[in-house]
Design a protein around this motif. Structure first.
Motif, mmCIF file in Angstrom:
data_model
loop_
_atom_site.group_PDB
_atom_site.id
_atom_site.type_symbol
_atom_site.label_atom_id
_atom_site.label_comp_id
_atom_site.label_asym_id
_atom_site.label_seq_id
_atom_site.Cartn_x
_atom_site.Cartn_y
_atom_site.Cartn_z
ATOM 1 N N TYR A 460 0.398 -1.704 0.195
ATOM 2 C CA TYR A 460 -0.362 -0.187 -0.131
ATOM 3 C C TYR A 460 0.765 1.162 -0.214
ATOM 4 C CZ TYR A 460 -3.653 -2.738 1.256
ATOM 5 O OH TYR A 460 -4.526 -4.344 1.292
ATOM 6 N N SER A 478 -2.961 21.933 -2.432
ATOM 7 C CA SER A 478 -3.665 23.014 -2.589
ATOM 8 C C SER A 478 -2.534 23.622 -3.216
ATOM 9 C CB SER A 478 -4.173 23.979 -1.493
ATOM 10 O OG SER A 478 -2.822 23.847 -0.756
ATOM 11 N N LYS A 482 -4.434 24.013 -7.783
ATOM 12 C CA LYS A 482 -3.653 25.901 -9.164
ATOM 13 C C LYS A 482 -3.485 25.465 -10.748
ATOM 14 C CE LYS A 482 -3.919 28.073 -5.061
ATOM 15 N NZ LYS A 482 -2.695 28.220 -3.250
ATOM 16 N N ASN A 544 -11.862 20.924 -6.472
ATOM 17 C CA ASN A 544 -12.283 21.964 -4.924
ATOM 18 C C ASN A 544 -11.434 20.367 -3.919
ATOM 19 O OD1 ASN A 544 -13.655 23.141 -6.132
ATOM 20 N ND2 ASN A 544 -15.280 21.741 -6.261
ATOM 21 N N SER A 545 -11.365 19.361 -4.130
ATOM 22 C CA SER A 545 -10.961 18.375 -3.363
ATOM 23 C C SER A 545 -9.256 17.414 -3.687
ATOM 24 C CB SER A 545 -11.638 17.753 -2.906
ATOM 25 O OG SER A 545 -12.595 16.917 -3.015
ATOM 26 N N ALA A 616 -17.084 -2.198 -1.846
ATOM 27 C CA ALA A 616 -16.162 -2.709 -0.113
ATOM 28 C C ALA A 616 -15.144 -2.537 -0.201
ATOM 29 C CB ALA A 616 -17.242 -3.353 0.181
ATOM 30 N N ASP A 617 -15.185 -3.337 -0.993
ATOM 31 C CA ASP A 617 -13.780 -3.778 -1.398
ATOM 32 C C ASP A 617 -12.538 -2.956 -1.697
ATOM 33 O OD1 ASP A 617 -13.203 -6.467 -0.239
ATOM 34 O OD2 ASP A 617 -13.133 -7.518 -2.114
ATOM 35 N N ASN A 619 -13.557 -0.064 -1.798
ATOM 36 C CA ASN A 619 -13.286 0.700 -0.416
ATOM 37 C C ASN A 619 -12.473 1.081 0.289
ATOM 38 O OD1 ASN A 619 -15.043 3.059 -1.114
ATOM 39 N ND2 ASN A 619 -16.918 2.518 -0.369
ATOM 40 N N ILE A 620 -12.038 -0.672 0.369
ATOM 41 C CA ILE A 620 -11.105 -0.728 2.336
ATOM 42 C C ILE A 620 -9.975 -0.786 1.061
ATOM 43 C CG2 ILE A 620 -10.093 -2.662 2.880
ATOM 44 C CD1 ILE A 620 -13.357 -3.614 3.405
ATOM 45 N N ALA A 623 -8.739 2.614 1.080
ATOM 46 C CA ALA A 623 -8.357 3.203 2.450
ATOM 47 C C ALA A 623 -7.343 3.136 3.001
ATOM 48 C CB ALA A 623 -9.135 2.835 3.817
ATOM 49 N N ASP A 624 -6.796 2.107 2.657
ATOM 50 C CA ASP A 624 -5.211 1.066 3.399
ATOM 51 C C ASP A 624 -4.150 2.284 2.434
ATOM 52 O OD1 ASP A 624 -6.665 -0.779 4.742
ATOM 53 O OD2 ASP A 624 -6.808 -2.621 2.791
ATOM 54 N N ASP A 627 -4.327 4.861 4.119
ATOM 55 C CA ASP A 627 -3.548 5.391 5.620
ATOM 56 C C ASP A 627 -2.465 5.306 5.380
ATOM 57 O OD1 ASP A 627 -5.806 5.213 6.761
ATOM 58 O OD2 ASP A 627 -6.559 3.618 7.358
ATOM 59 N N ARG A 633 1.336 12.833 4.017
ATOM 60 C CA ARG A 633 1.082 13.761 3.822
ATOM 61 C C ARG A 633 0.783 15.355 5.177
ATOM 62 N NH1 ARG A 633 -5.249 13.781 4.608
ATOM 63 N NH2 ARG A 633 -5.134 15.738 3.274
ATOM 64 N N ARG A 634 1.158 14.463 6.390
ATOM 65 C CA ARG A 634 1.188 15.942 7.392
ATOM 66 C C ARG A 634 2.373 16.145 7.127
ATOM 67 N NH1 ARG A 634 -1.461 12.799 11.424
ATOM 68 N NH2 ARG A 634 -3.739 13.193 10.704
ATOM 69 N N ASN A 636 3.718 17.090 4.756
ATOM 70 C CA ASN A 636 3.624 18.313 3.302
ATOM 71 C C ASN A 636 2.644 19.281 4.011
ATOM 72 O OD1 ASN A 636 4.940 16.833 1.412
ATOM 73 N ND2 ASN A 636 3.425 15.640 0.886
#
Lengths: 636, 647
Positions: A460, A478, A482, A544-545, A616-617, A619-620, A623-624, A627, A633-634, A636
């Protein structure tokens, strides 16, 4: 005021007018009053009569003109004008004017009669010949066009209306003629669905819109009717109508008939799905045109359909059929193959249990079902239920009819779970390609490679960090928002291609759309269409995101991987080694993609969408991956 | 003038109509009577008109009397006077030389109606008066009044409103009396039952899946664990609200002080009241955790266990200590009929949710501002918000710019309680995620591990060989071990034909023990055979109940073959693991990631029943994962069959 002055005044007034009926008759009345005086001088009398004739002549002319020179009024005017000349002789100052008018009116009458004659001649065409029909229509059109030009503006308006009417009649007759003439072709090209299909309850959601948007579906089944039936039920569910086209009949059409049929298809309303059958017959060796040409023609036709029709295009196909040849595929932009599965054992049992209230325990019949119902398909299941009192006989009969083609298909598959779920005894062992997979990240930046190829990291982390670098380079999320639209599109595409390397997928068409919408949802971040053939991403979500878009890329590409695992290929060992996918899970992916629950934001259907195994799979997995990159990310 | 044009008959008619329109209020009737008098005394008026005016005069007086009767009745006065006036009027009318038949008939009819109303009122009052101060009689009386009203409505569907108003007033009075009565007999209990709890200003909550499983957990006791009592009440309230039930919070002291009969009586009254608004109740006992005396605690546990069998709704017990072991207390005290009980730790909110909510609330309008907010406050949130619970989180969320003050205050206030609770809590309860900046997880008792090397007491050489075979994957081991446990080295026909139910149950339990160990389950679920159909659906062959603590299998299905039993057992055992995973710490069994745990939990929260759309049920995550597990085990077992020797 003297008479002379009065006459002059009338002359002046009428000269400045348009000789309308009202003005003319008023002037004539006044002149008559003057002429009624017995003591009037001869000069005055004669000038008054002159003026009266002039006014009458001009009035008659302008009234003919304004009425569009109808024959009857022209003739009447000519009579009056003739009487003026007869009464006064050819000496009057007005006679030239009157003569001139007479000539012009006569001219118009000639034009009218010519027009009528031409029209009459057109009307005499042979209504049993198509080319004469077409000629009549084009000539009428030409005639009208010519006479409508300014130089002939004097044409009788009734006549023109009549010509237009005639043109429409020709067209209607022509359509009727063609309908009659090509009715036999229509019957062979367009097939009808048996009425009893409406009563059948069980069907496969294999053609659900969510997965096969924008793609031509090449559907593989042991039975063509199974495809028609399931497609029909799905279209019915979606509120669409279904057009069933027999490709062999279509390809054998002569040019004129083909033209007619094409018109028929493409002028139909938009709310249409199409199923194309008869592919095998279409390319049988009996046909005298070379197969390559036919393949190209079929490809062109199907691509045309895909472009012009908003709904699904489903082509009934066999495994390794000619339609899989590059010649055909070269014509069609996006083709996605699906294998139309048979009902699951548990569904057959449950359906029989539910329908058959007397038979409380279907368990005792499981053996019979195992041996006699594996090849009945959904159509057969419904037919079996229809004859509930004789269900065993019905089922085994259908099964034995389908058996041969069923096994033909089953034996040609790399793995049976693409067609039949493993609960059936008939389902074979899973064939696994034990080969180790290799990673190839050539062409990507060294920074990406450094993560992707670092075996010390978890899978992952390797996937997530590589993708993160591709999407955000050294900037922040961000900053990404732009960037220019082109740059964002480029990075998203690269991100998708990067994940293709992980899942060993052929690169899909990646489309980045300004505002992505689905039938149900007005704002969709991404979509995986045609079983992974096309990935659609929403540009506004990316802006936007930006981080949500990161997970969307991973999400949609995992969907593409899910489809890869069940769609006819051999099961690869690395599916499990890297992504924990076992053969049964692939089978579930297949069953789920054939019974996909659409997205609804409200009510309990949301749960059905959100927790179905495909979603579901995915999404998992997403998410993995998210994570795993939390720490970078932090930073940055 | 138009007024002069009105004839006397028209005038008289208008007077009557006006009076009727005003419901015969005194002033209108009085002025009407005066106008009629003028007509009667007018010497120029015709005899017919005079007679007409006199008749209307009588009608007006009857109307007035009748209306006054109703009004006085409504105000609780004696109506006899009114009836006697009407009677007199009738008599007078009869005395006239030419009595007006229509008026007479109407008047008599009204008199009958009035007398009936009076009788009705008296009957209602009589009922409640006889009931006196007896609570039972009052309740019975109230029901009787309701019946009387219903009957009256049947006979007179358009009866006058006054009667209804009075009846309702009487019912309200009876209710008040009943309530007072209860409060006297069982101090505090009634108020406790009807206590209004209002958490409406706290909007954010989480629905714990284990609380939702209504069908399976009916008649069982659920122990809710959290360091704070209010947090428990809040979560229970939200849960009740979510499934449209009323939460009834009962203080242990109140419960104790009420006699058992008195309590069930009050409860039945409550259920009766709730039924009328189509609701049911969830009972939450608070304060039981503060009882220290062992015998007293046991006595209460016994009572709650008994209650759980009678009461059809759910029963929760609040535990703020974490080490009370109420489950054993409830379970063991009922002799043969073991009451069901299990516990649920109300975990603290996840950090992602808290960050998300706070940034939305305080961070600003757009994503960028929110990101900046989080960058500034992330560490602060991580340390200060860790022990606030859902209620605390809500309090912070509505605190506007003082949110930090509130958070700090709550944090300080509760930190000791929180730490104590966390330390005392049985090691497996999932209370708080590691992502928070708190050291409680480190100090907590370690989670159970799964020791593959432990020998089962039913183990023999073959089983030992299977479990220690290094060439087998875990799933293959499970498959071979289960087959061996069920078959004991014999073939399928031996399992199906030669052994009895008890033996089969022993073998299944052994197999379950092996599976449990590999799935990381601390306790092996109880296995029960069900003779008939399971639950509502005839096609159901296995059921995982009590949050994974009980597995029910359809006996007829399991008798048929070893293969059947193996598959259904594996499936249900996996469900058991999924259930427990929802509120136990993450163990990472068989490569399952935390995110899958989370999705299992959410899926359980909105589980799709097998009664509806077949595929929606079959393809949902928890079902699909369980089914895939079974298939994987079977596949790996078969593909490694050559590796294992059973004999």
């Amino acid at each position: 005021m003297t008479y002379q002055d009065k006459i002059k005044q009338i002359a002046l007034k009428i000269e400045n007018s348009e000789f309308s009926f009202e003005e003319s008759s008023k002037a004539v009345d006044e002149l008559n009053k003057i002429l009624a005086d017995k003591d009037i001088s001869i000069e005055n009398k004669s000038s008054a009569e002159d003026l009266r004739d002039k006014i009458t002549a001009r009035g008659l002319f302008s009234s003919c003109k304004s009425e569009g020179y109808p024959e009857s009024s022209c003739k009447k005017a000519l009579d009056i004008l003739a009487s003026i000349i007869a009464r006064r002789g050819a000496v009057s100052v007005n006679s030239r004017l009157v003569n001139d008018i007479i000539q012009r009116i006569n001219n118009e009458l000639t034009i009218n009669s010519e027009f009528s004659k031409k029209l009459k001649k057109i009307n005499e065409f042979d209504s049993t010949k198509e080319n004469e029909f077409l000629q009549a229509i084009s000539e009428t059109e030409k005639l009208i066009k010519n006479y409508e030009k300014s130089e002939y503006e004097q044409l009788d308006r009734d006549l023109l209306t009549y010509a237009h009417k005639k043109l429409n009649e020709f067209k209607v007759e022509y359509n009727k003629f063609r309908e009659k003439r090509y009715s036999a072709y229509i019957k062979t090209v367009f097939l009808k669905v048996p009425k009893e299909y409406d009563n059948y309850k069980y069907f496969l959601g294999v053609f659900s819109q969510a997965y096969y948007n924008n793609c031509v579906i090449s559907a593989v089944s042991f039975n063509e009717e199974e495809i028609i039936f399931n497609a029909y039920k799905q279209s019915q569910k979606d509120g669409k109508s279904l057009l069933i086209i027999d490709l062999s009949s279509y390809l054998s059409l002569k040019e004129d008939a083909e033209k007619y049929i094409n018109e028929k298809i493409f002028t139909e309303n938009n709310n249409l799905d199409v199923v194309i059958i008869g592919v095998e017959n279409a390319f049988s060796p009996v046909m005298n045109v070379s197969q390559n040409e036919l393949l190209i023609k079929a490809g062109e036709f199907i691509n045309e359909l895909a472009k012009k029709i908003n709904g699904r295009i489903i082509v009934s196909n066999k495994l390794n059929n000619l339609l899989d040849s590059p010649l055909f595929q070269g014509q069609v932009v996006k083709v996605s193959q699906i294998i139309v599965g048979v009902p699951q054992l548990s569904l057959v049992c449950q359906a029989l249990q539910n329908e058959n209230k007397e038979n409380n325990d279907i368990d005792t019949e499981k053996e019979f079902i195992q041996n006699n119902c594996y090849a009945i398909g959904f159509l057969g299941l419904n037919k079996t239920i229809e004859n509930l009192s004789n269900w065993k006989i019905t089922a085994s009969k259908i099964n034995s009819i389908n058996k041969q083609s069923f096994f033909e298909l089953l034996n040609n598959l790399q793995n049976t779970y693409s067609l039949i779920d493993s609960d059936w005894k008939i389902a074979g062992e899973v064939k696994v390609d034990q080969g180790e997979r290799e990673f190839d990240f050539s062409g990507f930046d060294s920074e990406v490679k450094q993560f992707a190829e670092n075996t010390k990291l978890s899978i992952y982390e390797r996937i997530g960090r590589g993708l993160y670098v591709i999407m955000y380079k050294n900037g922040t999320e961000s900053d990404f928002a732009k960037l220019s639209d082109e740059e964002i599109t480029e990075r998203l595409k690269t991100g998708c291609y990067y994940l293709c390397r992980w899942f060993l997928l052929k690169e899909p068409i990646v489309t980045v759309v300004a505002d992505l919408k689905s039938d149900i949802n007005s704002n969709v971040a991404g979509m995986c269409c045609g079983g992974g053939k096309e990935i659609m991403l929403n540009l506004s979500t990316a802006k936007n995101s930006p981080y949500y878009m990161f997970s969307t890329v991973a999400h949609e590409m995992f969907h593409a991987y899910q489809h890869k695992t069940h769609n006819g290929e051999k099961f690869n060992k690395w599916y499990f080694d890297y992504f924990g996918t076992t053969p049964k899970r692939s089978e579930f992916y297949r069953i789920n993609s054939q019974n996909y629950a659409d997205f609804y934001t409200v009510d309990d259907r949301y749960a059905a969408y959100r927790y179905q195994i495909l979603e579901a799979d995915t999404n998992i997995f997403t998410a993995d991956v998210c994570d795993a990159i939390e720490d970078i990310r932090r930073v940055n | 003038m138009p007024q002069d044009c009105i004839t006397y008959p028209e005038k008289i008619e208008k007077i009557y109509k006006d009076c009727k329109k005003s419901d015969f209020i005194y002033n209108t009737v009085q002025s009407g009577l005066e106008k009629l008098k003028e007509i009667i005394e007018d010497k120029y008026a015709s005899d017919e008109n005079k007679l007409y005016a006199k008749n209307v005069k009588t009608s007006l007086m009857v109307g007035l009397c009748y209306a006054e009767c109703k009004r006085s009745n409504f105000e609780g006065e004696n109506v006899e006077r009114s009836t006697s006036i009407i009677q007199k009027l009738i008599d007078n009318e009869k005395k006239l030389e030419i009595p007006n038949e229509t008026v007479l008939k109407q008047t008599e009819k009204e008199l009958v109606a009035l007398n009936e109303s009076v009788a009705f009122m008296n009957s209602i009052r009589g009922v409640l008066l006889t009931a006196g101060s007896d609570a039972m009689a009052l309740i019975e009386g109230k029901r009787q009044v309701e019946r009387l009203i219903a009957e009256r409505l049947k006979t007179y569907p358009n009866s006058d409103d006054y009667c209804d108003v009075i009846a309702k007033k009487e019912i309200a009075l009876a209710e008040k009396q009943i309530k007072e009565k209860f409060n006297n007999s069982f101090p505090g209990l009634y108020d406790s039952l009807f206590r209004e709890i209002d958490f409406s200003k706290y909007k954010y909550c989480k629905i714990f899946s284990a609380l939702l499983d209504n069908d399976i957990f009916q008649n069982s006791v659920l122990v809710l664990l959290s360091p704070y009592e209010e947090e428990i009440i809040f979560n229970a309230y939200r849960q009740a609200d979510f499934i449209s039930k009323k939460l009834v919070v009962i203080e242990t002291e109140v419960f104790e002080s009420a006699s058992e009969d008195g309590f069930s009586f009050c409860l039945s009254q409550l259920i009766n009241d709730l039924k009328s608004i189509n609701q049911n109740a969830i009972i939450l006992f608070v304060g039981l955790d503060k009882v220290n005396a062992k015998t007293r605690k046991e006595k209460l546990g016994k009572r709650i266990a008994r209650l759980s069998k009678e009461f059809l709704g759910q029963i929760y017990i609040a535990d703020t200590k974490g080490n009370n072991n109420f489950v054993e207390l409830i379970k063991n005290k009922e002799g043969e009929n073991i009451a069901r009980a299990r516990e649920l730790v109300l975990a603290m909110p996840e950090i992602e949710d808290v960050e998300n909510l706070l940034s939305i609330q305080f961070g600003g309008a757009n994503d960028e501002e929110r990101q900046i907010f989080l960058q500034e406050n992330r560490d602060y949130i991580k340390s200060v918000m860790c022990n606030l619970g859902y209620l605390g989180l809500n309090k912070v969320l509505i605190a506007s710019n003082r949110w930090k003050n509130i958070a700090e205050k709550l944090n300080k206030q509760e930190l000791l309680t929180f730490k104590k609770f966390a330390e005392d809590l049985d090691g497996n309860g999932y209370l708080i995620s590691d992502k928070w900046l708190t050291d409680v997880n480190k100090k907590r008792k370690t989670s159970t591990f799964y020791d593959y090397d432990i020998r089962f007491d039913f183990s023999d050489e073959v089983l030992d060989n299977i479990l220690s075979n290094a060439n087998l994957s875990i799933k293959a081991k499970i498959g071979h071990a289960v087959t061996y446990c069920l078959g004991c080295g014999n073939d399928d026909s031996n399992y199906a034909n030669d052994i009895d139910t008890d033996e089969r149950l022993v073998r299944i339990t052994n197999a379950a023990s092996v599976i449990a160990r590999y799935l990381g389950l601390k306790k092996v679920p109880r296995i029960e055979f069900s003779k008939g159909t399971l639950g509502k659906n005839a096609s159901l062959i296995g059921l995982c109940c009590e949050g994974g603590a009980l597995i029910k299998l359809k006996a007829s299905y399991c008798e048929k073959s070893l293969q059947n039993t193996k598959e259904v057992l594996l499936h249900e055992m996996y469900h058991s693991m999924q259930h427990i995973a929802v509120y136990e710490p993450y163990m990472g069994m068989l490569g399952v990631t935390k995110n899958r745990y989370k999705d299992w939990q959410e899926n359980f929260n909105c589980y799709i029943d097998c009664g509806g759309n077949y595929y929606n049920y079959y393809l949902q995550l928890v079902e699909a994962d369980a089914e895939i597990f079974v298939a994987d085990v079977v596949l790996e077992e078969y593909s490694s069959i050559s590796v294992v020797k059973y004999n």
